[in-house]
Motif scaffolding. Structure first.
Motif, mmCIF file in Angstrom:
data_model
loop_
_atom_site.group_PDB
_atom_site.id
_atom_site.type_symbol
_atom_site.label_atom_id
_atom_site.label_comp_id
_atom_site.label_asym_id
_atom_site.label_seq_id
_atom_site.Cartn_x
_atom_site.Cartn_y
_atom_site.Cartn_z
ATOM 1 N N VAL A 185 1.098 -1.178 0.549
ATOM 2 C CA VAL A 185 0.000 -0.474 -0.434
ATOM 3 C C VAL A 185 0.732 0.945 -0.374
ATOM 4 O O VAL A 185 0.986 1.898 -0.751
ATOM 5 C CB VAL A 185 -0.552 0.300 1.278
ATOM 6 N N SER A 186 1.966 0.781 1.004
ATOM 7 C CA SER A 186 2.946 2.195 1.069
ATOM 8 C C SER A 186 3.835 3.377 -0.223
ATOM 9 O O SER A 186 3.925 3.773 -0.967
ATOM 10 C CB SER A 186 3.416 2.346 2.344
ATOM 11 N N ALA A 187 4.157 1.394 -0.770
ATOM 12 C CA ALA A 187 4.583 1.337 -2.115
ATOM 13 C C ALA A 187 4.161 2.437 -3.811
ATOM 14 O O ALA A 187 4.839 2.913 -4.310
ATOM 15 C CB ALA A 187 5.038 0.197 -2.295
ATOM 16 N N VAL A 188 2.818 1.909 -3.360
ATOM 17 C CA VAL A 188 1.524 1.876 -4.466
ATOM 18 C C VAL A 188 1.479 3.398 -4.238
ATOM 19 O O VAL A 188 1.714 3.946 -5.090
ATOM 20 C CB VAL A 188 0.605 0.845 -4.206
ATOM 21 N N ARG A 189 1.932 3.909 -3.285
ATOM 22 C CA ARG A 189 0.801 5.583 -2.998
ATOM 23 C C ARG A 189 2.310 6.307 -3.448
ATOM 24 O O ARG A 189 2.017 7.163 -3.861
ATOM 25 C CB ARG A 189 0.572 5.320 -1.568
ATOM 26 N N ILE B 109 -6.336 5.519 -3.312
ATOM 27 C CA ILE B 109 -6.177 5.054 -3.634
ATOM 28 C C ILE B 109 -5.662 3.193 -2.814
ATOM 29 O O ILE B 109 -5.416 2.043 -2.266
ATOM 30 C CB ILE B 109 -4.972 5.013 -4.733
ATOM 31 N N SER B 110 -5.094 4.464 -1.131
ATOM 32 C CA SER B 110 -4.859 3.802 -0.438
ATOM 33 C C SER B 110 -6.586 2.768 0.058
ATOM 34 O O SER B 110 -5.733 1.581 0.493
ATOM 35 C CB SER B 110 -4.816 4.201 1.160
ATOM 36 N N ALA C 163 -3.553 -8.549 -7.802
ATOM 37 C CA ALA C 163 -4.385 -6.918 -8.057
ATOM 38 C C ALA C 163 -3.571 -6.221 -8.679
ATOM 39 O O ALA C 163 -2.020 -6.617 -8.330
ATOM 40 C CB ALA C 163 -4.497 -7.319 -6.061
ATOM 41 N N VAL C 164 -4.302 -5.489 -9.135
ATOM 42 C CA VAL C 164 -3.870 -4.114 -10.155
ATOM 43 C C VAL C 164 -4.344 -3.216 -9.645
ATOM 44 O O VAL C 164 -5.852 -2.756 -9.575
ATOM 45 C CB VAL C 164 -3.845 -4.993 -11.425
ATOM 46 N N LEU C 165 -3.940 -2.345 -9.458
ATOM 47 C CA LEU C 165 -3.600 -1.030 -9.459
ATOM 48 C C LEU C 165 -4.017 -0.271 -11.251
ATOM 49 O O LEU C 165 -2.689 -0.484 -11.538
ATOM 50 C CB LEU C 165 -3.006 0.451 -8.625
ATOM 51 N N ARG C 166 -4.831 0.324 -11.299
ATOM 52 C CA ARG C 166 -5.395 0.977 -12.546
ATOM 53 C C ARG C 166 -5.467 2.671 -12.477
ATOM 54 O O ARG C 166 -6.307 2.664 -12.527
ATOM 55 C CB ARG C 166 -5.669 0.624 -14.013
ATOM 56 N N LEU C 167 -4.551 3.470 -12.584
ATOM 57 C CA LEU C 167 -4.832 4.951 -12.687
ATOM 58 C C LEU C 167 -5.388 5.952 -14.645
ATOM 59 O O LEU C 167 -4.125 5.327 -14.974
ATOM 60 C CB LEU C 167 -3.695 5.527 -12.018
ATOM 61 N N GLY D 96 -17.312 4.013 2.536
ATOM 62 C CA GLY D 96 -17.535 5.443 2.740
ATOM 63 C C GLY D 96 -16.659 6.613 3.004
ATOM 64 O O GLY D 96 -17.061 7.831 1.843
ATOM 65 N N ILE D 97 -15.181 6.659 2.761
ATOM 66 C CA ILE D 97 -13.966 7.443 2.419
ATOM 67 C C ILE D 97 -14.074 7.455 0.966
ATOM 68 O O ILE D 97 -14.305 8.919 -0.013
ATOM 69 C CB ILE D 97 -13.372 6.772 2.265
ATOM 70 N N VAL D 98 -14.363 6.174 0.307
ATOM 71 C CA VAL D 98 -14.224 6.217 -1.817
ATOM 72 C C VAL D 98 -15.896 7.227 -2.229
ATOM 73 O O VAL D 98 -15.350 7.961 -2.733
ATOM 74 C CB VAL D 98 -14.176 5.214 -1.618
#
Length: 151
Positions: A32-36, A60-61, A75-79, A123-125
């Protein structure tokens, strides 16, 4: 680590984006911190306004933590910043291999009261995004959010 982009959600119907980042997520909490950090650098490079970038890092977090804690790998993040008329939005997607099968709880197991710190991510999202949702397909789930970036 970046991987080739793949079609992952309701964004399938949007035109190709002018900016895109795709990162594989290690299935460990430190991811999580690495992807941030990686996302922060990309958002600066893309000149995303600071308030939107701050909100994006929180979204993202939340989405990556959810994938790491509650879903199966990979899992994959896409921006991306899709070209949609005159409106600019930042699209955040996290795709995973679906939920971890639920284990039966024992009478001696943790009680719901002990888990009050969990379960706030949706809720945050919702509060930070203009649109958000979940796209489920066989063997994968994508949670996505669009954040307004101004014109």
């Amino acid at each position: 680590m970046s991987v080739p982009a793949t079609s992952t959600s309701d964004a399938d119907m949007t035109p190709p984006s002018r900016a895109e980042l795709v990162c594989a997520l290690s299935h460990i909490p430190e991811a999580v911190s690495a992807v941030r950090r990686r996302a922060r650098a990309v958002l600066v490079q893309w000149r995303v306004p600071a308030p939107t970038a701050d909100d994006a890092l929180l979204v993202i977090s939340e989405l990556t933590t959810n994938a790491i804690v509650h879903a199966l790998a990979p899992a994959v993040l896409r921006l991306s910043i899709p070209e949609v008329g005159s409106r600019r939005a930042l699209r955040i997607e996290v795709t995973d291999a679906g939920p971890v099968p639920q284990r039966r709880t024992s009478p001696d197991g943790p009680h719901p009261v002990e888990h009050k710190e969990n379960g706030r991510g949706t809720g945050i999202v919702a509060a930070l995004s203009t649109r958000h949702g979940i796209s489920r397909r066989p063997e994968r789930t994508t949670r996505w959010a669009d954040l307004h970036m101004g014109t």
